[in-house]
Scaffold this active site. Structure first.
Site, mmCIF file in Angstrom:
data_model
loop_
_atom_site.group_PDB
_atom_site.id
_atom_site.type_symbol
_atom_site.label_atom_id
_atom_site.label_comp_id
_atom_site.label_asym_id
_atom_site.label_seq_id
_atom_site.Cartn_x
_atom_site.Cartn_y
_atom_site.Cartn_z
ATOM 1 N N ILE A 16 29.395 46.858 42.353
ATOM 2 C CA ILE A 16 29.831 48.098 42.991
ATOM 3 C C ILE A 16 30.310 49.100 41.946
ATOM 4 O O ILE A 16 30.043 50.300 42.054
ATOM 5 C CB ILE A 16 30.944 47.804 44.016
ATOM 6 C CG1 ILE A 16 30.375 47.049 45.220
ATOM 7 C CG2 ILE A 16 31.624 49.092 44.482
ATOM 8 C CD1 ILE A 16 31.420 46.559 46.202
ATOM 9 N N ASP A 35 36.563 48.031 31.388
ATOM 10 C CA ASP A 35 36.056 46.740 31.849
ATOM 11 C C ASP A 35 36.270 45.708 30.763
ATOM 12 O O ASP A 35 36.222 46.035 29.564
ATOM 13 C CB ASP A 35 34.568 46.847 32.195
ATOM 14 C CG ASP A 35 34.090 45.709 33.085
ATOM 15 O OD1 ASP A 35 33.832 45.969 34.278
ATOM 16 O OD2 ASP A 35 33.979 44.571 32.606
ATOM 17 N N LYS A 36 36.472 44.465 31.182
ATOM 18 C CA LYS A 36 36.643 43.384 30.207
ATOM 19 C C LYS A 36 35.351 43.107 29.450
ATOM 20 O O LYS A 36 35.361 42.583 28.335
ATOM 21 C CB LYS A 36 37.128 42.113 30.894
ATOM 22 C CG LYS A 36 36.119 41.452 31.811
ATOM 23 C CD LYS A 36 36.709 40.212 32.473
ATOM 24 C CE LYS A 36 35.706 39.353 33.210
ATOM 25 N NZ LYS A 36 34.696 40.047 33.996
ATOM 26 N N ASN A 85 38.686 49.563 40.807
ATOM 27 C CA ASN A 85 37.622 48.759 41.394
ATOM 28 C C ASN A 85 37.593 47.333 40.865
ATOM 29 O O ASN A 85 37.001 46.451 41.492
ATOM 30 C CB ASN A 85 36.269 49.439 41.130
ATOM 31 C CG ASN A 85 35.108 48.587 41.598
ATOM 32 O OD1 ASN A 85 34.868 48.454 42.791
ATOM 33 N ND2 ASN A 85 34.389 47.995 40.648
ATOM 34 N N TYR A 150 42.591 35.270 47.477
ATOM 35 C CA TYR A 150 41.777 36.484 47.395
ATOM 36 C C TYR A 150 42.103 37.431 48.542
ATOM 37 O O TYR A 150 42.335 38.634 48.337
ATOM 38 C CB TYR A 150 40.297 36.117 47.419
ATOM 39 C CG TYR A 150 39.368 37.303 47.544
ATOM 40 C CD1 TYR A 150 39.163 38.163 46.472
ATOM 41 C CD2 TYR A 150 38.707 37.573 48.738
ATOM 42 C CE1 TYR A 150 38.312 39.261 46.583
ATOM 43 C CE2 TYR A 150 37.862 38.666 48.867
ATOM 44 C CZ TYR A 150 37.670 39.504 47.790
ATOM 45 O OH TYR A 150 36.827 40.593 47.906
ATOM 46 N N LYS A 154 43.715 41.422 48.612
ATOM 47 C CA LYS A 154 43.103 42.581 49.267
ATOM 48 C C LYS A 154 44.013 43.151 50.349
ATOM 49 O O LYS A 154 44.065 44.369 50.562
ATOM 50 C CB LYS A 154 41.734 42.195 49.836
ATOM 51 C CG LYS A 154 40.710 41.831 48.766
ATOM 52 C CD LYS A 154 40.528 42.937 47.733
ATOM 53 C CE LYS A 154 39.468 42.614 46.706
ATOM 54 N NZ LYS A 154 39.247 43.706 45.735
ATOM 55 N N ILE A 183 28.297 42.825 50.135
ATOM 56 C CA ILE A 183 27.494 43.700 49.285
ATOM 57 C C ILE A 183 26.829 42.835 48.215
ATOM 58 O O ILE A 183 27.477 41.990 47.601
ATOM 59 C CB ILE A 183 28.358 44.781 48.608
ATOM 60 C CG1 ILE A 183 29.099 45.614 49.660
ATOM 61 C CG2 ILE A 183 27.509 45.673 47.719
ATOM 62 C CD1 ILE A 183 28.209 46.432 50.565
ATOM 63 N N THR A 185 26.080 41.856 45.059
ATOM 64 C CA THR A 185 26.542 42.079 43.694
ATOM 65 C C THR A 185 26.521 40.761 42.933
ATOM 66 O O THR A 185 26.463 39.685 43.545
ATOM 67 C CB THR A 185 27.984 42.619 43.687
ATOM 68 O OG1 THR A 185 28.859 41.596 44.217
ATOM 69 C CG2 THR A 185 28.117 43.877 44.519
#
Length: 254
Positions: A16, A35-36, A85, A150, A154, A183, A185
Site C-alpha cells: 500500500i 522505510d526500514k 503507513n 495486531y 489497529k 489488499i 500486498t
C-alpha cells in the site's frame, strides 16, 4: 490535487505504501519515504520526478526518526503531511500465545512510530496547517481471530486518530485514518502462507469483499490522495473504510 505538497510517507517501500507513493507523486506531491528497507534510486525514479527522496529509517528508533525529519526540513524547508503507513501483521497468534517481544514489536512499529513522527514534525505541520493520515485496518472495528496483538494496534490507531484530531484542530491540522480490508500486498501474501488452510485462503480473501476480488493497493492510494488534499479540508477524525463492503454483514462465501 497534491501540487507541491511535501509528504512524509512511512513504510513506503512496497505494498500500500508504494502505491501511495506513486499516487502522491502523480498528484503533484514531493514524496519523502521513510522505510526500514533501502529503496534503490532506479525504483525511486519510477515516481517520475527528481525531488522525491527515500531515507532508510528504523521507525521504532526515536533518534533515527528525528534525524530523518531534520533531513527533510533541510532539503525542502517544510512538511505538509505525514502518512503513517508503516506496519507489521506478524504473528498470527492468540493473545496468550503472543510473546513479550512480539507484542512490543507490533506496538512499536504500528503505534509508537506515530508518536515519533508526530513529535518531530508537529511544529512544521503547524506552520503549514498540514495533515496527518494513518493506515489502520478493518480488523480494528470487527476483530480477527488469531491476531489479538495486531488488532489491538489497529484499534489503538483508530482511537489515537480521534484524540489527535481534537488536539490539533486548533492549529488547523487534520488527522484521519484509512481502513482497508483485504489488499493484495507482500505483507498479506506472507500472512496467508502462515495460515493452516493456506490453500483455501486466496479464495476466501477474494470473496471477502462484496465489490469484487481482492484489489491491489491503488484503491487505498486513491482514497489517501483525497484525504490529504484540499478537497477533504473539512474532514478530520474520520476512520474511512476502503473495504469493498467487507464489513456490511453476514453473507455466503462459497
Amino acid at each position: 490535487m497534491l501540487h507541491d505538497k511535501i509528504i512524509v510517507l512511512t513504510g513506503g517501500a512496497d505494498g500500500i505504501g508504494w502505491e501511495c507513493a506513486k499516487a502522491y507523486a502523480k498528484a503533484g506531491a514531493v514524496v519523502c519515504i521513510l522505510d526500514k528497507s533501502q529503496i534503490p534510486i532506479s525504483r525511486l525514479n519510477e515516481l517520475h520526478t527528481q525531488q522525491n527522496i527515500a531515507i532508510t529509517c528504523n521507525l521504532t528508533n526515536e533518534e533515527e526518526v528525528a534525524t530523518a525529519m531534520t533531513t527533510i526540513i533541510e532539503k525542502f524547508g517544510r512538511i505538509d503531511a505525514i502518512h503513517n503507513n508503516a506496519g507489521i501483521a506478524h504473528p498470527s497468534k492468540t493473545l496468550d500465545q503472543t510473546s513479550n517481544q512480539e507484542w512490543d514489536l507490533l506496538m512499536n512499529v504500528n503505534v509508537k512510530s506515530i508518536l515519533y513522527t508526530t513529535r518531530y514534525a508537529l511544529a512544521y505541520l503547524k506552520e503549514s496547517q498540514g495533515c496527518i493520515l494513518n493506515t489502520s485496518s478493518l480488523t480494528a472495528t470487527i476483530g480477527q481471530d488469531n491476531h489479538a496483538a495486531y488488532v489491538a494496534t489497529k484499534g489503538a490507531i483508530n482511537a489515537l486518530t480521534k484524540a489527535m484530531a481534537l488536539d490539533y484542530a486548533p492549529y488547523k491540522i487534520r488527522v484521519n485514518t484509512v481502513s482497508p480490508a483485504a489488499i493484495n500486498t507482500p505483507t498479506l501474501q506472507s500472512w496467508s502462507k502462515e495460515q493452516p488452510n493456506k490453500e483455501q485462503m486466496q479464495h476466501y480473501l477474494d470473496k471477502l469483499q462484496p465489490l469484487g476480488n481482492m484489489p491491489t493497493g491503488d484503491v487505498i492510494a486513491d482514497a489517501c490522495v483525497f484525504l490529504l488534499s484540499n478537497a477533504a479540508r473539512f474532514i478530520t477524525g474520520t476512520i474511512l473504510p476502503v473495504s469493498g463492503g467487507a464489513e456490511l454483514g453476514y453473507r455466503s462465501i462459497i
